[in-house]
Design a protein around this motif. Structure first.
Motif, PDB file in Angstrom:
ATOM      1  N   CYS A   1      -2.851  -0.154  -4.197  1.00 40.65           N
ATOM      2  CA  CYS A   1      -2.179  -1.409  -4.010  1.00 40.65           C
ATOM      3  C   CYS A   1      -1.586  -1.980  -4.776  1.00 40.65           C
ATOM      4  O   CYS A   1      -2.581  -2.299  -5.873  1.00 40.65           O
ATOM      5  CB  CYS A   1      -3.870  -2.239  -3.372  1.00 40.65           C
TER       6      CYS A   1
ATOM      7  N   LEU B   1      -7.350   2.063  -3.287  1.00 38.76           N
ATOM      8  CA  LEU B   1      -7.414   1.317  -1.425  1.00 38.76           C
ATOM      9  C   LEU B   1      -9.204   0.978  -1.766  1.00 38.76           C
ATOM     10  O   LEU B   1      -9.949   1.923  -2.397  1.00 38.76           O
ATOM     11  CB  LEU B   1      -6.927   1.750  -0.783  1.00 38.76           C
TER      12      LEU B   1
ATOM     13  N   TYR C   1       0.871  -1.197  -0.169  1.00 39.65           N
ATOM     14  CA  TYR C   1      -0.116  -0.509   0.208  1.00 39.65           C
ATOM     15  C   TYR C   1       0.450   1.447  -0.006  1.00 39.65           C
ATOM     16  O   TYR C   1       1.857   0.516   0.619  1.00 39.65           O
ATOM     17  CB  TYR C   1      -1.141   0.151   1.259  1.00 39.65           C
TER      18      TYR C   1
END
Length: 188
Positions: free
Chosen positions: A185, A122, A78
């Motif tokens: 991500c 995300l 991330y």
């Protein structure tokens, strides 16, 4: 860059791996029970993933391993920059929103840029998981994956952290702000 747009040179690979390893070792609380050697072995086997991580790094995301995907066993990277990545701000949500803007169009959209980088925005759940690892977006905000029913009505959602609480908000998908970007991500 080499002739293949989505492949780094050997020296770029080495430099990026050094940066990622140093960040990994500095932030061990983000990835307990994960060994760097395992992460690097997967990265070495997937040069396009390294290219995507380089894009995350180049735009200010400071990518780091935050865990494992429970279904696939893939490592999850991330964006772990304190604020929404600087090189990914001032974008509307998606291509449809970008096309609908008649005046003062932003340069791109969050969804388009993420796809070009080979990453995903995300989700709200992932964003909240990230916030368990530290305090992120205390001065900025980040677009997150918007549910289809909200997007169909012209909206999009974003998150931030204020008052020591993570908030989910809505806006028109065509809106954009200097302090709003997106976090990504990458599964490896």
């Amino acid at each position: 860059m080499s002739n293949d747009k989505r492949k780094l040179t050997a020296s770029q690979n080495e430099e990026l791996l050094q940066v990622l390893k140093a960040r990994f070792e500095k932030n061990m609380a983000r990835h307990k029970n994960i060994k760097w050697a395992e992460v690097q072995a997967r990265l070495d086997a997937q040069p396009r993933k390294l290219w995507s991580l380089n894009q995350m790094e180049a735009t200010g995301g400071e990518p780091d391993v935050v865990g494992l995907d429970k279904k696939t066993g893939e490592f999850l990277f991330y964006d772990c920059s304190a604020e929404s990545p600087k090189g990914r701000r001032s974008f509307c949500y998606d291509h449809e929103a970008l096309e609908k803007r008649k005046e003062h169009k932003p340069e791109d959209s969050a969804v388009n840029m993420a796809a070009e980088m080979g990453i995903e925005l995300l989700t709200e759940e992932q964003y909240r998981e990230l916030q368990q690892l530290g305090k992120f977006d205390t001065k900025t905000s980040s677009w997150v994956v918007t549910p289809a029913n909200i997007r169909k009505l012209g909206g999009a959602v974003f998150c931030d952290r204020r008052y020591d609480t993570v908030f989910l908000y809505h806006n028109g998908a065509d809106s954009y702000y200097a302090a709003r970007g997106f976090r990504g991500c990458l599964k490896v």
